[in-house]
Design a protein around this motif. Structure first.
Motif, short mmCIF file in Angstrom:
data_model
loop_
_atom_site.label_atom_id
_atom_site.label_comp_id
_atom_site.label_asym_id
_atom_site.label_seq_id
_atom_site.Cartn_x
_atom_site.Cartn_y
_atom_site.Cartn_z
N GLY A 50 0.81 -1.19 -0.28
CA GLY A 50 0.02 0.09 0.03
C GLY A 50 0.85 1.17 0.06
O GLY A 50 0.38 2.52 0.12
N GLY A 52 2.48 2.52 -2.38
CA GLY A 52 2.49 3.20 -3.63
C GLY A 52 3.65 2.58 -4.74
O GLY A 52 3.90 3.36 -5.64
N LYS A 53 4.26 1.67 -4.38
CA LYS A 53 5.22 0.97 -5.38
C LYS A 53 4.66 0.64 -6.80
O LYS A 53 5.29 1.08 -7.78
CB LYS A 53 5.90 -0.44 -4.71
N SER A 54 3.64 -0.08 -6.69
CA SER A 54 3.00 -0.48 -7.99
C SER A 54 2.24 0.78 -8.63
O SER A 54 2.62 0.99 -9.84
CB SER A 54 1.68 -1.41 -7.77
N THR A 55 1.81 1.76 -7.96
CA THR A 55 1.58 2.88 -8.67
C THR A 55 2.67 3.66 -9.10
O THR A 55 2.47 4.20 -10.31
CB THR A 55 0.75 4.02 -7.32
N1 LIG Z 1 -7.22 1.60 -8.82
C1 LIG Z 1 -7.15 2.04 -7.30
N2 LIG Z 1 -7.98 2.85 -6.89
C2 LIG Z 1 -8.01 3.26 -5.69
N3 LIG Z 1 -7.08 3.35 -5.05
C3 LIG Z 1 -5.86 2.55 -5.40
C4 LIG Z 1 -5.91 1.67 -6.55
N4 LIG Z 1 -4.82 1.03 -6.68
C5 LIG Z 1 -4.17 1.37 -5.63
N5 LIG Z 1 -4.80 2.23 -4.74
C6 LIG Z 1 -4.28 2.61 -3.24
O1 LIG Z 1 -3.24 3.34 -3.39
C7 LIG Z 1 -2.23 3.05 -2.62
C8 LIG Z 1 -0.87 2.51 -3.06
O2 LIG Z 1 -1.34 1.09 -3.77
P1 LIG Z 1 -0.01 0.34 -4.57
O3 LIG Z 1 0.50 1.32 -5.37
O4 LIG Z 1 -0.71 -0.57 -5.09
O5 LIG Z 1 0.88 -0.08 -3.20
P2 LIG Z 1 1.95 -0.95 -3.45
O6 LIG Z 1 2.19 -1.46 -4.64
O7 LIG Z 1 3.13 -0.64 -2.50
O8 LIG Z 1 1.46 -2.27 -2.27
C9 LIG Z 1 -2.95 2.02 -1.58
O9 LIG Z 1 -3.65 2.73 -0.61
C10 LIG Z 1 -4.12 1.56 -2.49
O10 LIG Z 1 -5.02 1.03 -1.51
#
Ligand SMILES: Nc1ncnc2c1ncn2[C@@H]1O[C@H](COP(=O)(O)OP(=O)(O)O)[C@@H](O)[C@H]1O
Ligand SMILES: [Mg+2]
Lengths: 268, 262
Positions: A50, A52-55
């Motif tokens: 959570g 933001g790595k994937s984001t």
């Molecule tokens: N499609 C989405 N819609 C709303 N919130 C999202 C979505 N994808 C990710 N998030 C939120 O954005 C934050 C970062 O997520 P993400 O980048 O997946 O983290 P990580 O890859 O580090 O686990 C988290 O709080 C997650 O819940």
């Protein structure tokens, strides 16, 4: 306009400039990120799930749109690129996913060849005609991940580790400048994890491809990364050479949880 | 094996079964009353059925050569109708599937049109086309094509909506455009479903095309209707037997192919 950080002496291939990302539901995925990654670096992004790595990774090839700021690939803004220009930038960026994302019913060769699709006319691709040279490129890519003998096997007949290495070969077939890997080993056992990470490192060292990997595991990050980027709640909280990412530093940033991630990984 | 089996709660299935059964009976009786079904007449007519069966047990084999041509025409109608409908259904389904990033408004309208098409019975379609294009197989082919289109589209786009999105994302990230994503990320996942649905539609169309002649839309049906009018049950028997054999053979082959596909 871009602030190039001292950490990367080389020519930057990825630059994030004041990047913000707010999801439609109001969650702030990325907060004012300024990061610069140099040619040929092997960078590992860590953070709790959570963070933001994937984001961040998916913003770099614009599978995600960012809300403000700019992302430059080789000096060119992917944020503002459209249509063919956007696809041409993407062609230079290979991506590896936690879930491999192969076409399970297709052969290994067919899957690796999809890395070549963006190089050809749509008409030829509709007819499924790949030049002979492409098949050679695909086969070479498979040799690099030691899967040459699986070339005609159906993808779903391979183990998870093998499937991930096919997906690495697919990224290599793109002949990319950059490879992004989003938790590539999160669903693999320790031994296959090592093979996949070794493959990524070898590609980085031998081909000079810049590699950016999201990981849960600090231990793996230390073993493979030249540099570690730490995220927390969408913010940049660490950015430096691996040697500086000591237990005490990380504990100060994340608390105990980050060092325990090992035991409860598996969440993306 | 399992201790304390008595604590297992009873299934409520039985109650449900009897409720459904009694509801069904009530519905049948009520509709019989409403539609004026004369049970007595039904029973007396059984005698006539005996006569018909007796006639049918001596088929007029010489009639085979007469209906062979129309039979081939019937099969050809089914093949052409299925083919036209299926070819159109392919891009149409790819467009209207909700996960294919098409215009929501346009694909909504297209799905609506498809739903309407599917509510029109084949025979009605054929009757309309006989009126428009005149008596002959063309009307039948168009009717079958429209029916196949509606059916294959519905089944196919719904299966497209269940695909694994992973490969789509992988292709997108490699710089592929929309058509290329479909060609390499979507179609390989669903093509075997498509052939399955097309064969399924063909099986239905073979049956339907034998009846279409009845209303003048070409094929063997017209001969069936003629033989019935002339009270030539020996010929009716031949036609029914031939249709039976053809349907059985095609179902068999089609089922074998479909097994191979999945
Ligand atoms: N499609 C989405 N819609 C709303 N919130 C999202 C979505 N994808 C990710 N998030 C939120 O954005 C934050 C970062 O997520 P993400 O980048 O997946 O983290 P990580 O890859 O580090 O686990 C988290 O709080 C997650 O819940
Ligand atoms: Mg993630």
């Amino acid at each position: 306009m871009a602030t190039i950080q001292a950490a990367s002496e080389q020519r930057p291939v990825i630059q994030l400039v004041n990047v913000n990302k707010t999801y439609p539901n109001g969650v702030q995925g990325l907060k004012n990120l300024n990061i610069s990654i140099g040619q040929g670096e092997f960078v590992i992004v860590i953070g709790l799930s959570g963070a933001g790595k994937s984001t961040m990774l998916r913003s770099i090839n614009r599978l995600n749109e960012i809300t403000s700021g700019d992302i430059l690939i080789d000096g060119q803004s992917i944020t503002r690129a459209k249509g063919k220009a956007l696809r041409d930038i993407r062609r230079n960026i290979g991506m590896i996913f936690q879930s491999f994302n192969l076409v399970k019913r297709s052969s290994v060769l067919r899957n690796v060849l999809t890395g070549r699709v963006a190089y050809h006319s749509t008409l030829n691709m509709m007819l499924g005609i790949f030049p002979k040279k492409d098949k050679e490129i695909a086969y070479d890519a498979l040799k690099r991940v030691n899967l040459a003998e699986k070339v005609y096997t159906r993808a779903d007949e391979l183990s998870g580790g093998q499937q991930q290495r096919v997906s690495i070969a697919r990224a290599l077939a793109q002949e990319p400048k950059i490879i992004l890997a989003d938790e590539p080993v999160a669903s693999l056992d320790p031994i296959t994890t090592e093979r996949v990470m070794d493959d990524l490192l070898r590609i980085n060292r031998e081909l000079g491809i810049t590699v950016l990997v999201n990981l849960h595991s600090i231990e793996l990050a230390r073993k493979y990364g030249d540099r570690i980027i730490g995220l927390r709640g969408g913010e940049l909280v660490f950015n430096g050479p691996t040697a500086e990412a000591t237990d005490s530093t990380l504990r100060a940033i994340y608390g105990e949880a980050i060092l325990e991630e090992e035991d409860n990984k598996g969440e993306a | 094996m399992i201790p304390n089996q008595t604590t297992l709660p009873k299934k409520t299935g039985k109650v449900k079964f009897f409720t459904t059964l009694s509801m069904l009976l009530i519905i049948i009786v009520v509709s019989a009353i409403i539609t004026d079904v004369d049970i007595w007449q039904l029973l007396t007519n059984l005698g006539q059925a005996g006569y018909i069966l007796e006639q049918m047990s001596h088929p007029d084999w010489s009639y085979v050569s007469v209906v062979l041509g129309p039979l081939v025409e019937t099969i050809r109608m089914a093949i052409l109708g299925t083919a036209f409908g299926a070819i159109l259904a392919f891009p149409f389904s790819l467009y209207v599937a909700r996960n294919m990033e098409s215009s929501k408004a346009v694909s909504g309208v297209l799905r609506f049109i498809n739903n309407i098409i599917r509510t029109i019975p084949e025979l009605l379609l054929a009757a309309v086309f006989v009126a428009v294009f005149g008596i002959g197989p063309f009307a039948g082919i168009i009717a079958l094509a429209i029916f196949s289109f509606g059916m294959v589209t519905k089944l196919f786009f719904e299966s497209i909506e269940t695909i694994d999105e992973g490969p789509i994302e992988a292709l997108k990230s490699s710089g592929a455009n929309r058509l290329e994503i479909m060609r390499f990320g979507v179609i390989p996942q669903v093509i075997s479903y498509y052939w399955n649905f097309v064969l399924f539609a063909f099986e239905i169309n073979i049956r339907a095309s034998t009846v279409l002649g009845y209303i003048g839309a070409g094929g063997i049906g017209i001969f069936l209707s003629r033989a019935l009018k002339q009270v030539r049950y020996d010929r009716v028997a031949v036609i029914i037997l031939i249709i039976f054999v053809v349907v059985l053979a095609i179902d068999y082959v089609s089922n074998k192919v479909r097994e191979k596909l999945s």
